[in-house]
Motif scaffolding. Structure first.
Motif, short mmCIF file in Angstrom:
data_model
loop_
_atom_site.label_atom_id
_atom_site.label_comp_id
_atom_site.label_asym_id
_atom_site.label_seq_id
_atom_site.Cartn_x
_atom_site.Cartn_y
_atom_site.Cartn_z
N ILE A 188 34.21 31.80 25.43
CA ILE A 188 34.89 32.77 24.59
C ILE A 188 36.38 32.41 24.57
CG2 ILE A 188 35.37 35.21 24.21
CD1 ILE A 188 32.90 35.76 26.04
N SER A 189 36.91 32.21 23.38
CA SER A 189 38.33 31.88 23.22
C SER A 189 38.95 32.80 22.17
CB SER A 189 38.51 30.42 22.79
OG SER A 189 38.00 29.53 23.75
N PHE A 190 40.23 33.12 22.37
CA PHE A 190 40.97 33.95 21.43
C PHE A 190 41.94 33.05 20.67
CE2 PHE A 190 39.50 36.68 24.78
CZ PHE A 190 39.07 37.83 24.11
N PRO A 191 41.60 32.65 19.45
CA PRO A 191 42.40 31.65 18.74
C PRO A 191 43.78 32.13 18.33
CG PRO A 191 40.71 32.55 17.30
CD PRO A 191 40.43 33.09 18.66
N ASP A 192 44.00 33.45 18.25
CA ASP A 192 45.29 33.96 17.81
C ASP A 192 46.30 34.08 18.94
OD1 ASP A 192 43.60 35.85 18.89
OD2 ASP A 192 44.53 37.52 17.84
N VAL A 193 45.89 33.73 20.18
CA VAL A 193 46.80 33.80 21.32
C VAL A 193 46.90 32.41 21.94
CG1 VAL A 193 47.32 34.90 23.53
CG2 VAL A 193 46.08 36.18 21.75
N PRO A 194 48.08 31.79 21.92
CA PRO A 194 48.20 30.43 22.47
C PRO A 194 48.04 30.42 23.98
CG PRO A 194 50.35 31.30 21.89
CD PRO A 194 49.35 32.29 21.38
N GLY A 195 47.61 29.27 24.50
CA GLY A 195 47.44 29.13 25.94
C GLY A 195 46.23 29.89 26.44
N ARG A 196 45.92 29.72 27.72
CA ARG A 196 44.77 30.40 28.30
C ARG A 196 45.16 31.81 28.73
NH1 ARG A 196 41.71 27.64 33.23
NH2 ARG A 196 42.06 25.89 31.82
N THR A 199 35.51 23.22 37.09
CA THR A 199 35.59 23.46 35.66
C THR A 199 36.74 24.40 35.32
OG1 THR A 199 33.21 23.14 35.46
CG2 THR A 199 34.31 24.26 33.64
N ALA A 200 37.00 25.40 36.17
CA ALA A 200 38.07 26.36 35.91
C ALA A 200 39.43 25.69 35.84
CB ALA A 200 38.07 27.43 36.99
N GLN A 201 39.58 24.53 36.45
CA GLN A 201 40.85 23.83 36.47
C GLN A 201 41.02 22.85 35.32
OE1 GLN A 201 40.35 22.25 40.43
NE2 GLN A 201 41.54 23.91 41.38
N PHE A 202 40.03 22.75 34.43
CA PHE A 202 40.14 21.88 33.27
C PHE A 202 41.18 22.42 32.29
CE2 PHE A 202 35.47 20.21 33.50
CZ PHE A 202 35.82 19.46 34.61
N PRO A 203 41.98 21.57 31.68
CA PRO A 203 42.97 22.05 30.70
C PRO A 203 42.36 22.77 29.50
CG PRO A 203 43.48 19.80 31.39
CD PRO A 203 42.14 20.13 31.97
N HIS A 204 41.15 22.38 29.10
CA HIS A 204 40.53 22.99 27.93
C HIS A 204 39.44 24.00 28.29
CE1 HIS A 204 42.26 19.43 25.69
NE2 HIS A 204 42.62 20.45 24.94
N ALA A 205 39.47 24.51 29.50
CA ALA A 205 38.56 25.61 29.84
C ALA A 205 38.91 26.81 28.96
CB ALA A 205 38.69 25.97 31.31
N PRO A 206 37.93 27.54 28.46
CA PRO A 206 38.21 28.65 27.55
C PRO A 206 38.79 29.85 28.29
CG PRO A 206 35.88 28.57 28.05
CD PRO A 206 36.49 27.36 28.70
N ASP A 207 39.15 30.86 27.53
CA ASP A 207 39.70 32.07 28.13
C ASP A 207 38.67 32.76 29.03
OD1 ASP A 207 42.15 31.78 26.74
OD2 ASP A 207 41.25 32.67 24.95
N ILE A 208 37.43 32.78 28.60
CA ILE A 208 36.34 33.40 29.36
C ILE A 208 35.13 32.47 29.32
CG2 ILE A 208 34.84 35.41 29.62
CD1 ILE A 208 36.86 37.02 28.00
N MET A 209 34.51 32.25 30.47
CA MET A 209 33.24 31.53 30.52
C MET A 209 32.18 32.46 31.08
SD MET A 209 34.26 27.63 31.67
CE MET A 209 32.70 26.95 31.12
#
Length: 688
Positions: free
Chosen positions: A503-511, A584-594
């Motif tokens: 789950i990612s929130f595209p309108d909010v930059p960064g994690r 996985t949580a430390q990956f740069p492209h991990a989403p906001d919620i897994m």
């Protein structure tokens, strides 16, 4: 001889195919006419057919398969026109039928004679090897190497537990996979290895072939900086993932030294590639991924046999699907549409082309070959890891292993055969079937957004589907991108990878942090963690770093190992779960919620967020247990009592074995690992 006899039989039973003049001829003249026609057909097939196939490589590979019959029929019609006195004739439609029958009969006869006469078989292999070396400009290699080459054969999606069952002999019978069981019983050991959290081919094969699957959180994920979804089996995404891995490691890959990559997502650094998705969208001499089709279809007998088997497999799937529907088997997913053709492509076309390429590699004395057979994984997604349909696929895969092993024993250089898998599969009804709503609908409800009558579904991840699209020269699947300028009212991006949700929130930059999510969507995290079908949720806390949340307010803080609440949310998922999730949580492209679905330790069941009854991609059950079947003459993968964890660790083991093969020396193995295979009705020994 086979062609002549086949032509005589067909002339006797087919009304529009004749080998004599209208006034009739003697048996001798008819026989001579049949022999002349068969000889002309064979000569034209040998000389003209390869040129036709090379020309038609400009069209999609699957279209080439359909053209096989018409091209073969045209050659036969031309051959009959060359017979003296005009005695041979047929109409164009009948020429197609006769040509197909003659090619099939010739193929069957050659195979029978090869098996019956070992010396003839050896000579034939030697001639093929010389021709391949000349085509590739390798005449300088006067003598084949004496050091052993290595063939890594990946049985995609075949889990450790399912393989164990396939190697056990039932009462009064033989194992489901007798050829593999014979290897284990005499020359090989079996080792279980545990996948990363992302238990799917993209992450596993990238780690195995290129030594790094860092920053691959799932099969597909959303990258905020580009506004796009990366999909492991999309050619452009696979090429980018391969580039990132090579940049990270500073190494081309496992197969960089005289290697070949067949049927994989990635090249592994090999210059010889066929059906490799990371180069499927490119053109040029260095990236001829479709060359495997030419090498296979250049033999009309191969083309005919595969085309007939393809049709038979489509019919078989339709019958099996109808039977499952009538029996009301559960769980069940849709098996209509293009799926029968995708299944036939995976279990017939891709299998035949990949196996033929591997045989050619051994005859050409390649040092390392890595090939992926995806048929079991594709069928298990729809029929389950232990379904009747998948058992039939395993039997056919066993025959492919047997063929490769036999050719390896007769190849110009010695070969070691290593079998492995990239992950297993876990069984269970889908999340939507179990609870009446999809993950996307649940997320929108928890976010206070309107839930449409039918939210969009994530397409099922399938290596076979992507390979089929590449064969049709349509490698990029549309509909996966998210708008570069997301609409705030659109809501979060929800993607699925088996029983793993992102789950990612595209309108909010960064994690986003846990605290920020609670501020923006206060009901979302409680909605997810308290749902019966959700096992745990991963977020990043501004105070505690990565945190796993569970029902009843339970949580585990991964950096310290501290558990808050009455239980550890990761406890049902077994040892190693916390380590895999933290990585996985430390990956740069991990989403906001897994989100990982619930897991029942008693039954091994999970709930896929995709349309799959056999799934993989997250934690829970057999999907995380892959296998490595290796020769005893190679050093053990791990020391006794240790566990092989992660695809990158498997890469290091395979690298070590290639080094050992380059400088052969006796490699003693521990006694416990060298025990013979299981006797009938005896269980396999536990994994080291």
């Amino acid at each position: 001889m086979a062609g002549t006899l086949t032509m005589l039989v067909l002339a006797g039973v087919l009304p529009d195919f004749r080998l004599q003049s209208a006034s009739g001829d003697s048996a001798t003249v008819i026989g001579v006419t049949a022999a002349a026609g068969a000889g002309a057909f064979g000569l034209l097939s040998a000389l003209v057919w390869p040129l036709l196939v090379r020309a038609f490589l400009l069209v999609p590979a699957l279209v080439l398969g359909l053209l096989v019959f018409f091209l073969n029929g045209s050659l036969l019609w031309l051959a009959l026109s060359l017979v003296p006195y005009g005695r041979g004739s047929t109409d164009p439609t009948m020429a197609v039928v006769v040509a197909a029958a003659m090619s099939a009969a010739s193929s069957a006869t050659n195979a029978f004679l090869a098996v019956r006469d070992d010396r003839a078989y050896r000579r034939r292999l030697a001639r093929i090897a010389v021709r391949r070396q000349r085509r590739e400009g390798r005449e300088g290699r006067a003598e084949p190497p004496t050091t052993p080459g290595t063939v890594f054969l990946q049985l995609d999606g075949l889990g450790y537990e399912v393989l164990k069952e396939a190697l056990e002999a039932p009462e009064g019978g033989e194992p489901l996979m007798p050829a593999v069981a014979a290897l284990y019983g005499r020359t090989h050991r079996i080792t279980r290895w545990r996948t990363d959290w992302s238990s799917q081919t993209g992450a596993s094969q990238l780690g195995i072939l290129h030594g790094s699957n860092q920053d691959v959180p799932a099969f597909r994920w959303y990258e905020k900086e580009t506004g796009e979804v990366v999909v492991s089996n999309r050619p452009t995404s696979a090429a980018e993932l391969q580039r990132r891995a090579m940049e990270r490691t500073g190494d081309k890959g496992l197969l960089a030294q005289d290697g070949a990559s067949r049927g994989n997502l990635f090249t592994g650094g090999a210059r010889q590639v066929a059906l490799v998705l990371s180069v499927a969208a490119r053109r040029g001499k260095e990236t001829r991924s479709r060359a495997g089709y030419f090498a296979y279809f250049s033999d009309p007998a191969n083309a005919t046999r595969t085309a007939v088997s393809f049709v038979a497999e489509v019919v078989r799937e339709m019958v099996q699907s109808t039977r499952a529907l009538l029996r009301r088997e559960r769980p069940r997913v849709g098996r209509g549409g293009l799926y029968p053709f995708i299944r036939a492509f995976a279990t017939v076309v891709e299998r035949d082309v990949v196996v033929a390429a591997v045989l050619g590699d051994m005859l050409s004395c390649r040092t390392a070959v890595y090939a992926d057979l995806v048929g079991y994984d594709e069928v298990a997604h729809h029929s389950g890891p232990r379904g009747r349909d998948t058992r039939q696929v395993l039997r056919r895969l066993d025959r492919s292993v047997q063929l490769i092993a036999k050719v390896a024993a007769r190849a110009p250089r010695p070969y070691r055969l290593v079998l492995l898998s990239d992950h297993g599969q876990s069984f269970g009804e889908t999340f939507e079937e179990a609870y009446g709503l999809s993950l996307e609908e649940l997320v929108r409800a928890g976010s206070g957004l309107q839930v449409p009558r039918r939210a969009g579904r994530t397409a099922s991840g399938s290596e076979a589907r992507a390979a089929a699209r590449a064969a049709l020269r349509r490698p990029e699947e549309c509909g996966q991108e998210v708008p570069r300028k997301p609409d705030r009212d659109r809501g979060p991006v929800v993607l699925a990878s088996g029983n793993l949700g992102l789950i990612s929130f595209p309108d909010v930059p960064g994690r986003l942090t846990r605290e920020r999510i609670q501020e923006l969507r206060p009901a979302l995290l409680p909605t997810l963690t308290e749902h019966q079908g959700i096992g745990f949720v991963l977020v990043r806390s501004a105070r505690h770093g990565p945190v796993v949340l569970g029902a009843g307010g339970c949580e585990r803080r991964l950096l310290t190992g501290e558990v808050v609440g009455p239980r550890d949310p990761l406890a049902p998922f077994g040892p190693g779960a916390a380590q895999a999730v933290l990585r996985t949580a430390q990956f740069p492209h991990a989403p906001d919620i897994m989100v990982n679905s619930a897991f029942d330790p008693a039954t091994g069941a999970v709930h896929a967020f995709e349309e799959q009854v056999g799934s993989h991609g997250g934690l829970g059950g057999e999907q995380s247990h892959a296998f490595l079947l290796s020769p005893l003459e190679l050093s053990p993968p791990v020391e006794p009592g240790e566990e092989l964890v992660g695809a990158q660790a498997v890469h290091r083991v395979l690298r070590r074995w290639l080094t050992e093969s380059a400088e052969p020396r006796p490699v003693p193995g521990p006694a416990p690992l060298a025990t013979p295979g299981p006797a009938k009705n005896q269980p396999l020994s536990p994994a080291p």
